[in-house]
Write a protein that holds these residues in place. Structure first.
Motif, PDB file in Angstrom:
ATOM      1  N   GLU A   1       6.210  28.900  30.570  1.00 35.94           N
ATOM      2  CA  GLU A   1       6.731  30.080  29.882  1.00 35.94           C
ATOM      3  C   GLU A   1       7.276  29.716  28.506  1.00 35.94           C
ATOM      4  O   GLU A   1       7.287  30.540  27.593  1.00 35.94           O
ATOM      5  CB  GLU A   1       7.827  30.717  30.743  1.00 35.94           C
ATOM      6  N   ILE A   2       7.702  28.463  28.360  1.00 37.32           N
ATOM      7  CA  ILE A   2       8.241  27.993  27.080  1.00 37.32           C
ATOM      8  C   ILE A   2       7.157  27.980  26.003  1.00 37.32           C
ATOM      9  O   ILE A   2       7.446  28.095  24.814  1.00 37.32           O
ATOM     10  CB  ILE A   2       8.843  26.581  27.243  1.00 37.32           C
ATOM     11  N   SER A   3       5.896  27.832  26.409  1.00 33.68           N
ATOM     12  CA  SER A   3       4.794  27.818  25.438  1.00 33.68           C
ATOM     13  C   SER A   3       4.769  29.095  24.626  1.00 33.68           C
ATOM     14  O   SER A   3       4.440  29.093  23.438  1.00 33.68           O
ATOM     15  CB  SER A   3       3.453  27.652  26.162  1.00 33.68           C
ATOM     16  N   ASN A   4       5.120  30.188  25.263  1.00 27.07           N
ATOM     17  CA  ASN A   4       5.070  31.485  24.600  1.00 27.07           C
ATOM     18  C   ASN A   4       6.383  31.856  23.926  1.00 27.07           C
ATOM     19  O   ASN A   4       6.399  32.650  22.981  1.00 27.07           O
ATOM     20  CB  ASN A   4       4.691  32.574  25.611  1.00 27.07           C
ATOM     21  N   ASP A   5       7.496  31.295  24.434  1.00 28.27           N
ATOM     22  CA  ASP A   5       8.803  31.662  23.882  1.00 28.27           C
ATOM     23  C   ASP A   5       9.780  30.516  24.103  1.00 28.27           C
ATOM     24  O   ASP A   5      10.390  30.399  25.170  1.00 28.27           O
ATOM     25  CB  ASP A   5       9.311  32.944  24.548  1.00 28.27           C
ATOM     26  N   VAL A   6       9.938  29.670  23.090  1.00 25.54           N
ATOM     27  CA  VAL A   6      10.811  28.502  23.199  1.00 25.54           C
ATOM     28  C   VAL A   6      12.259  28.908  23.443  1.00 25.54           C
ATOM     29  O   VAL A   6      13.031  28.163  24.055  1.00 25.54           O
ATOM     30  CB  VAL A   6      10.701  27.628  21.928  1.00 25.54           C
ATOM     31  N   SER A   7      12.650  30.111  23.026  1.00 28.22           N
ATOM     32  CA  SER A   7      14.041  30.535  23.172  1.00 28.22           C
ATOM     33  C   SER A   7      14.460  30.702  24.631  1.00 28.22           C
ATOM     34  O   SER A   7      15.647  30.823  24.934  1.00 28.22           O
ATOM     35  CB  SER A   7      14.293  31.845  22.418  1.00 28.22           C
ATOM     36  N   LYS A   8      13.504  30.673  25.569  1.00 31.51           N
ATOM     37  CA  LYS A   8      13.841  30.783  26.991  1.00 31.51           C
ATOM     38  C   LYS A   8      14.225  29.449  27.612  1.00 31.51           C
ATOM     39  O   LYS A   8      14.551  29.386  28.803  1.00 31.51           O
ATOM     40  CB  LYS A   8      12.643  31.369  27.761  1.00 31.51           C
ATOM     41  N   ILE A   9      14.188  28.388  26.823  1.00 29.77           N
ATOM     42  CA  ILE A   9      14.348  27.045  27.372  1.00 29.77           C
ATOM     43  C   ILE A   9      15.634  26.867  28.165  1.00 29.77           C
ATOM     44  O   ILE A   9      15.637  26.258  29.237  1.00 29.77           O
ATOM     45  CB  ILE A   9      14.258  25.991  26.243  1.00 29.77           C
ATOM     46  N   PHE A  10      16.743  27.390  27.681  1.00 32.95           N
ATOM     47  CA  PHE A  10      18.022  27.144  28.338  1.00 32.95           C
ATOM     48  C   PHE A  10      18.303  28.135  29.472  1.00 32.95           C
ATOM     49  O   PHE A  10      19.385  28.093  30.069  1.00 32.95           O
ATOM     50  CB  PHE A  10      19.151  27.147  27.309  1.00 32.95           C
ATOM     51  N   TYR A  11      17.321  28.991  29.764  1.00 33.03           N
ATOM     52  CA  TYR A  11      17.379  29.842  30.954  1.00 33.03           C
ATOM     53  C   TYR A  11      16.533  29.261  32.092  1.00 33.03           C
ATOM     54  O   TYR A  11      16.570  29.756  33.206  1.00 33.03           O
ATOM     55  CB  TYR A  11      16.883  31.253  30.639  1.00 33.03           C
ATOM     56  N   SER A  12      15.754  28.243  31.788  1.00 37.90           N
ATOM     57  CA  SER A  12      14.789  27.698  32.744  1.00 37.90           C
ATOM     58  C   SER A  12      15.445  26.673  33.674  1.00 37.90           C
ATOM     59  O   SER A  12      15.985  25.659  33.212  1.00 37.90           O
ATOM     60  CB  SER A  12      13.627  27.043  31.996  1.00 37.90           C
ATOM     61  N   THR A  13      15.379  26.923  34.974  1.00 32.98           N
ATOM     62  CA  THR A  13      15.904  25.946  35.933  1.00 32.98           C
ATOM     63  C   THR A  13      15.012  24.700  35.964  1.00 32.98           C
ATOM     64  O   THR A  13      15.504  23.599  36.226  1.00 32.98           O
ATOM     65  CB  THR A  13      15.978  26.557  37.343  1.00 32.98           C
ATOM     66  N   ALA A  14      13.713  24.866  35.698  1.00 37.01           N
ATOM     67  CA  ALA A  14      12.808  23.716  35.698  1.00 37.01           C
ATOM     68  C   ALA A  14      13.187  22.732  34.591  1.00 37.01           C
ATOM     69  O   ALA A  14      13.199  21.511  34.803  1.00 37.01           O
ATOM     70  CB  ALA A  14      11.365  24.183  35.527  1.00 37.01           C
ATOM     71  N   ILE A  15      13.509  23.247  33.400  1.00 35.09           N
ATOM     72  CA  ILE A  15      13.923  22.382  32.297  1.00 35.09           C
ATOM     73  C   ILE A  15      15.275  21.739  32.616  1.00 35.09           C
ATOM     74  O   ILE A  15      15.477  20.546  32.390  1.00 35.09           O
ATOM     75  CB  ILE A  15      14.010  23.174  30.979  1.00 35.09           C
ATOM     76  N   LYS A  16      16.191  22.528  33.151  1.00 32.37           N
ATOM     77  CA  LYS A  16      17.511  22.003  33.515  1.00 32.37           C
ATOM     78  C   LYS A  16      17.383  20.873  34.534  1.00 32.37           C
ATOM     79  O   LYS A  16      18.015  19.816  34.401  1.00 32.37           O
ATOM     80  CB  LYS A  16      18.380  23.124  34.075  1.00 32.37           C
ATOM     81  N   ASP A  17      16.530  21.076  35.548  1.00 29.38           N
ATOM     82  CA  ASP A  17      16.319  20.045  36.564  1.00 29.38           C
ATOM     83  C   ASP A  17      15.716  18.788  35.953  1.00 29.38           C
ATOM     84  O   ASP A  17      16.069  17.664  36.325  1.00 29.38           O
ATOM     85  CB  ASP A  17      15.408  20.579  37.676  1.00 29.38           C
ATOM     86  N   SER A  18      14.779  18.978  35.006  1.00 32.17           N
ATOM     87  CA  SER A  18      14.133  17.832  34.367  1.00 32.17           C
ATOM     88  C   SER A  18      15.122  17.047  33.511  1.00 32.17           C
ATOM     89  O   SER A  18      15.064  15.816  33.467  1.00 32.17           O
ATOM     90  CB  SER A  18      12.950  18.291  33.517  1.00 32.17           C
ATOM     91  N   VAL A  19      16.028  17.760  32.829  1.00 29.39           N
ATOM     92  CA  VAL A  19      17.063  17.088  32.036  1.00 29.39           C
ATOM     93  C   VAL A  19      17.924  16.211  32.945  1.00 29.39           C
ATOM     94  O   VAL A  19      18.213  15.055  32.630  1.00 29.39           O
ATOM     95  CB  VAL A  19      17.933  18.119  31.290  1.00 29.39           C
ATOM     96  N   GLU A  20      18.293  16.744  34.095  1.00 27.03           N
ATOM     97  CA  GLU A  20      19.121  15.985  35.033  1.00 27.03           C
ATOM     98  C   GLU A  20      18.358  14.776  35.581  1.00 27.03           C
ATOM     99  O   GLU A  20      18.927  13.679  35.739  1.00 27.03           O
ATOM    100  CB  GLU A  20      19.577  16.899  36.173  1.00 27.03           C
ATOM    101  N   LYS A  21      17.069  14.969  35.841  1.00 31.34           N
ATOM    102  CA  LYS A  21      16.244  13.875  36.361  1.00 31.34           C
ATOM    103  C   LYS A  21      16.091  12.766  35.325  1.00 31.34           C
ATOM    104  O   LYS A  21      16.227  11.570  35.641  1.00 31.34           O
ATOM    105  CB  LYS A  21      14.876  14.418  36.767  1.00 31.34           C
ATOM    106  N   VAL A  22      15.814  13.140  34.077  1.00 23.96           N
ATOM    107  CA  VAL A  22      15.660  12.155  33.006  1.00 23.96           C
ATOM    108  C   VAL A  22      16.973  11.410  32.783  1.00 23.96           C
ATOM    109  O   VAL A  22      16.991  10.188  32.591  1.00 23.96           O
ATOM    110  CB  VAL A  22      15.185  12.838  31.710  1.00 23.96           C
ATOM    111  N   ALA A  23      18.092  12.143  32.813  1.00 23.49           N
ATOM    112  CA  ALA A  23      19.398  11.509  32.635  1.00 23.49           C
ATOM    113  C   ALA A  23      19.638  10.463  33.713  1.00 23.49           C
ATOM    114  O   ALA A  23      20.146   9.360  33.435  1.00 23.49           O
ATOM    115  CB  ALA A  23      20.498  12.567  32.657  1.00 23.49           C
ATOM    116  N   MET A  24      19.254  10.776  34.941  1.00 28.26           N
ATOM    117  CA  MET A  24      19.454   9.852  36.052  1.00 28.26           C
ATOM    118  C   MET A  24      18.571   8.612  35.878  1.00 28.26           C
ATOM    119  O   MET A  24      19.026   7.480  36.061  1.00 28.26           O
ATOM    120  CB  MET A  24      19.133  10.543  37.374  1.00 28.26           C
TER     121      MET A  24
END
Length: 477
Positions: free
Chosen positions: A389-412
């Motif tokens: 969904e980010i491909s069409n609208d980057v402004s949705k990034i901080f609403y995405s649980t998938a991105i949030k989960d990936s940030v946490e995974k990368v941090a770990m």
């Protein structure tokens, strides 16, 4: 004559089409579970990696540039029985290199949608409308001659299509993949707030970056930021993205593309200018060769880079690390020659499958950086593969649980706080600038410059402490 290059992974166009077929009211995430060129074409391996994983899509890429396969909302198993699924369908996406999307839905209430059997790979339909393979199939040169077959039309409505029009009359494939399919979830409130996706925000961020200056008292003209990451993660593309924002159009000054061992073979110190002839900004992005299992930076290379001994345009030689006496070696580096912050560039969509040897390289690098007091951040790229969904609208990034989960995974994985993981979308296939893509990239750059400031403040404190100690010693004498 134009040559069509055969894709061997799902393109964004393919993903969007499959998502519409699965449920047009929702967006979907496709996570690679199984890939025969990587995991081997073996029924046991398929079931080990794909059983009980929920909805999946199986995609075959044949040697005649056709792409086809099947979707099931049910989980695969190894029970030796049919599994009902009214939502299952077969499909073709391309035929001989041209887009020809067609969906073939299940019939008879989906009673015989798929067949789960330990000795078979993905198998669809009663009488096996599509049996991909059985047992083990070894690769022959550049392809796999699958031992399955297709008796289309038993359990799926083929709408006049047949074995020849869908599969070109054979089962020779370059690749077969199975993806887990999950619905995207979006939060009601963003997990990172205070981002205003507007032209005002973009201009404010550009002003923040263009007005950046190193701390006074250090005799510094420009800060240095080192980009480090796996081949294909997007190091060079990140520089191109930042450069594009200040050039005013999408540019490709740094060499990008695809190559077996990466395209960046030399160390480049890139200034960023406002326009083509404008003044360089007060920071530099340093691009170096990518990390690979059997190639890439060794420990000596890393130390030389961090300590400022490596000159611009130095070509790395794994068999002969740069050493004092070599041409170009910076024997007495100043603080301006050294690295002030390291940005690890990580493909967020493949962080689960980073080779162990590459992770070991990264941990060794981080140990050296920590010893030298160099701050580290992570630029998490390929976010559109994590959440389409980010491909069409980057402004949705901080609403995405998938991105949030990936940030946490990368941090770990990286052993860093979540606040150090900065999601970005590089310009890769776009030909025009996008305001929201710019804002996201500028947010990451501003954050990096904050870390640079922390490093410089520590250096200034060290200098002042040394001066204070000298004064005390002189007074003592």
């Amino acid at each position: 004559m134009q040559v069509h290059v055969m894709a061997k992974e799902l393109t964004q166009t393919h993903r969007s089409q499959l998502s519409k077929w699965i449920d047009s009211s929702k967006s979907h995430k496709f996570t690679l579970l199984y890939k025969i060129s990587r995991d081997g074409c073996n029924a046991h391996t398929f079931h080990n990696l794909c059983d009980h994983k929920g909805p999946t899509v199986t995609v075959l890429y044949n040697t005649d540039n056709s792409v086809y396969g099947g979707y099931t909302a049910a989980s695969w198993n190894s029970n030796g029985s049919y599994i009902a699924d009214l939502k299952a369908f077969l499909f073709k996406l391309e035929s001989k290199g041209s887009q020809q999307p067609m969906k073939f839905p299940s019939i008879d209430k989906g009673t015989y949608a798929i067949y789960g059997f330990s000795k078979y790979g993905p198998t669809f339909g009663n009488g096996y409308d599509l049996k991909c393979f059985g047992g083990t199939v070894n690769q022959s040169e550049n392809h796999f001659r699958l031992n399955g077959y297709a008796k289309l039309g038993n359990s799926y409505d083929m709408q006049g299509q047949d074995y020849k029009s869908v599969m070109n009359g054979h089962m020779d494939v370059l690749e077969l993949e199975v993806y887990c399919v999950q619905e995207f979830e979006f939060l009601q409130t963003p997990w990172l707030s205070n981002v205003n996706w507007s032209s005002t925000q973009e201009e404010e961020l550009k002003e923040n970056v263009t007005s950046y200056t190193p701390l006074p008292g250090l005799d510094l003209q420009q800060a240095r930021i080192l980009l480090v990451g796996q081949v294909g993660a997007g190091k060079s593309s990140y520089f191109n993205t930042i450069n594009s924002i200040f050039r005013g159009h999408v540019s490709a000054q740094a060499n990008v593309g695809s190559a077996e061992f990466g395209l960046t073979t030399i160390y480049r110190i890139y200034p960023v200018r406002v326009g083509y002839e404008g003044r360089p900004l007060n920071f530099q992005l340093c691009d170096t060769r990518g990390l690979e299992e059997d190639q890439g930076l060794n420990d000596k290379d890393v130390d030389n880079l961090l300590d400022g001994h490596v000159p611009d345009r130095y070509k790395f030689n794994p068999s002969m690390p740069l050493a004092p006496g070599n041409r170009g070696y910076v024997k007495y580096p100043k603080l301006s020659d050294k690295i002030h912050c390291v940005a690890f560039v990580v493909d967020g969509s493949t962080v689960d499958i980073v080779p162990e040897k590459v992770l070991e390289m990264i941990k060794n690098m981080q140990m050296r950086m920590n010893e030298k007091g160099i701050p580290q951040v992570v630029l998490m790229t390929k976010i559109d593969k994590i959440c389409e969904e980010i491909s069409n609208d980057v402004s949705k990034i901080f609403y995405s649980t998938a991105i949030k989960d990936s940030v946490e995974k990368v941090a770990m994985v990286m052993g860093l706080p979540r606040s150090h993981v900065l999601p970005v979308k590089n310009y890769e296939c776009e030909v025009e600038l996008d305001q929201n893509t710019n804002i996201l990239a500028l947010l990451s750059l501003r954050r990096i410059l904050h870390f640079v400031g922390d490093y410089q403040q520590n250096k200034l404190d060290e200098i002042e402490a040394e001066q204070m100690a000298k004064m005390k010693f002189c007074n003592f004498l």
